[in-house]
Design a protein around this motif. Structure first.
Motif, mmCIF file in Angstrom:
data_model
loop_
_atom_site.group_PDB
_atom_site.id
_atom_site.type_symbol
_atom_site.label_atom_id
_atom_site.label_comp_id
_atom_site.label_asym_id
_atom_site.label_seq_id
_atom_site.Cartn_x
_atom_site.Cartn_y
_atom_site.Cartn_z
ATOM 1 N N ASP A 52 0.994 -1.075 -0.025
ATOM 2 C CA ASP A 52 -0.064 -0.200 0.036
ATOM 3 C C ASP A 52 0.860 1.315 0.047
ATOM 4 O O ASP A 52 2.000 1.070 0.379
ATOM 5 N N GLY A 53 0.308 2.452 -0.217
ATOM 6 C CA GLY A 53 1.168 3.711 -0.240
ATOM 7 C C GLY A 53 0.424 4.547 -1.341
ATOM 8 O O GLY A 53 -0.780 4.330 -1.949
ATOM 9 N N HIS A 91 5.561 4.885 1.232
ATOM 10 C CA HIS A 91 4.984 4.434 2.424
ATOM 11 C C HIS A 91 5.711 4.652 3.567
ATOM 12 O O HIS A 91 6.903 4.437 3.415
#
Length: 508
Positions: free
Chosen positions: A263-264, A313
């Motif tokens: 994710d990010g 991230h």
């Protein structure tokens, strides 16, 4: 003008006959519709450029204003064509959208949206591909599988899923029709590009068609992407800020790639970085270091660093900022001679050594167009290249000047790109995308990227010299010179840091 209008008429006739030749197997084939849409859009754009300026004098303010309007509506037509035909058309549109040095701003700004406007396959189409390739239905493979894709690209889309053992993964599934359509689409593009070149001789983009022909089959093989991801993860394992999601080989095929979920925010999203306390200068510096390692040291280069493929991230446990590199389908392998010439060229550009700039530009095929090559490579004006790109701050007026002059030198730029070694074309695309990220992060004026490049060039050239050293003494001399040069770069970096600190102090 009459001759060119006659050419448009001939062009339309050729499109129709060629369409029947390419797609004469099934009159109901969707490819005929795709070809018709592409041919019609090409004809409309060509006619617009041929007729719009009949009563306007070149070089006047009215001509400039009209040019901007024609560029804008033509770019919008091209964007709509790419969205309608999908697949390879979007891929080429994305490539064109990164060519800030070649196309007017109206084109690049309009086509850039294709990175986030790629069409999606239906869930049923995704299910069918997974069933055909893995032999099982979704519930047998995953505890959960998000119906809505997290991202859609020109060739595939990505879904978030959870395995039965609780691990979260990203499942990249190829659009079911893209492999079958790609060969026909390339034929269509080749025909249309040749036709437009016949109508407008300054339009010489056949090199782009050649690149698509060469690269699309490679990008459509997801097992090749898996190998690239594993290779670069091992190659750059010493970069603690870099994260390459791990591949799940048992759930991957030519059309499916399953990796750990990462994710990010997109690397160009300044607002995301501000909300999460991420320093944009650190990200820009780390990105420059990562790509300098790939290009100059290893000669194995990730060639699609658009913002959707590079995430940032902040790890909640260590509080360290990470760069997550995705989409490993397209890498360029640089042969040692080309890589070393490229090292020498960038060293010369950073030092403003014009004789060396000319020497290595010519070695790479630029010929008498070496000043233009240097400007394209650095995205700087020739005056800045002459005075030193590492010591001459980039100004807004210089940026505007570069964009303005790009349209004036279109024939020379096209000629240059046609004579370049093929591997350099992907490097230029990579440079363009990295410059675009720097513009979005507002870090282009920073000299940190040049410092990282200098270090990598010194290391790469020293490594080559040591590999050919004939004695232990010669090896030690090369090592000593390498360390001295690296020390000088570190000292210069410290000097720049100290100057920056002083500039923040009141009264300085």
């Amino acid at each position: 003008m009459a001759v060119r209008l006659l050419k448009v008429s001939s062009l339309a006739t050729a499109f129709v006959s060629s369409g029947f030749y390419l797609y004469n197997k099934d009159p109901n084939d969707l490819s005929i519709v795709r070809f018709g849409h592409a041919a019609a859009t090409t004809a409309v754009i060509s006619y617009d450029y041929l007729t719009a300026f009949r009563h306007v004098q070149y070089g006047t303010e009215a001509y400039s204003s009209l040019s901007s309007k024609v560029h804008r509506r033509s770019a919008e037509r091209l964007r709509d064509l790419c969205c309608a035909n999908r697949g390879i058309f979007i891929k080429v549109g994305q490539h064109l959208g990164a060519m800030n040095y070649l196309l007017p701003e109206e084109y690049t700004s309009t086509l850039k949206v294709l990175h986030s406007r790629a069409p999606q396959s239906t869930l049923e189409e995704v299910r069918r591909v997974i069933r055909e390739d893995l032999g099982k239905d979704l519930p047998e493979l995953f505890a959960s599988f998000e119906e809505k894709p997290r991202g859609a690209a020109s060739l595939a889309q990505v879904h978030k899923a959870v395995l039965h053992d609780g691990r979260t993964v990203a499942v990249k599934v190829q659009h079911p029709k893209v492999r079958k359509q790609s060969s026909k689409d390339i034929e269509v593009m080749e025909l249309l590009f040749k036709a437009v070149h016949w109508l407008f001789p300054d339009f010489a983009f056949m090199w782009l068609v050649d690149e698509v022909k060469r690269n699309i089959p490679i990008e459509l093989d997801f097992l090749n992407e898996a190998r690239n991801a594993e290779k670069v993860a091992l190659m750059l394992s010493h970069l603690t800020f870099l994260k390459i999601p791990r591949v799940h080989r048992d759930l991957s095929t030519n059309r499916i790639l399953t990796m750990d979920f990462a994710d990010g925010g997109e690397v160009s999203d300044r607002d995301y970085m501000k909300r999460h306390g991420i320093n944009v200068n650190d990200i820009s510096q780390n990105l420059g270091e990562m790509y300098s390692e790939m290009i100059f040291v290893h000669g194995f280069v990730h060639c699609d660093p658009h913002p959707g493929n590079v995430l940032v991230h902040k790890c909640p446990f260590s509080n360290k900022t990470e760069i997550v590199l995705l989409d490993h389908g397209l890498y360029q392998v640089l042969q040692p001679d080309l890589r070393l010439d490229y090292c020498h060229l960038w060293q010369a550009l950073i030092r403003a050594d014009m004789s060396e700039v000319e020497r290595y530009s010519r070695r790479m095929g630029a010929g008498d167009l070496y000043p233009l090559f240097a400007c394209i490579l650095t995205a700087r004006a020739w005056s800045s290249v002459n005075t030193g790109i590492s010591s001459t701050p980039l100004t807004n007026s210089e940026d505007v000047k570069i964009r303005t002059n790009a349209a004036l030198y279109l024939p020379q730029i096209s000629e240059l790109l046609n004579r370049m070694p093929r591997p350099l074309l992907l490097l230029l695309k990579t440079n363009d995308l990295l410059h675009g990220i720097e513009v979005a992060l507002e870090t282009r004026a920073s000299s940190s990227s040049f410092i990282n490049m200098s270090r990598c060039c010194v290391r790469a050239l020293a490594s080559h010299k040591k590999s050919t050293a004939r004695s232990r003494m010669q090896w030690f001399r090369i090592t000593a010179a390498e360390r001295l040069n690296l020390w000088r770069i570190s000292a210069y970096e410290l000097y720049l840091w100290w100057v920056t600190i002083l500039s923040w102090l009141p009264g300085c």
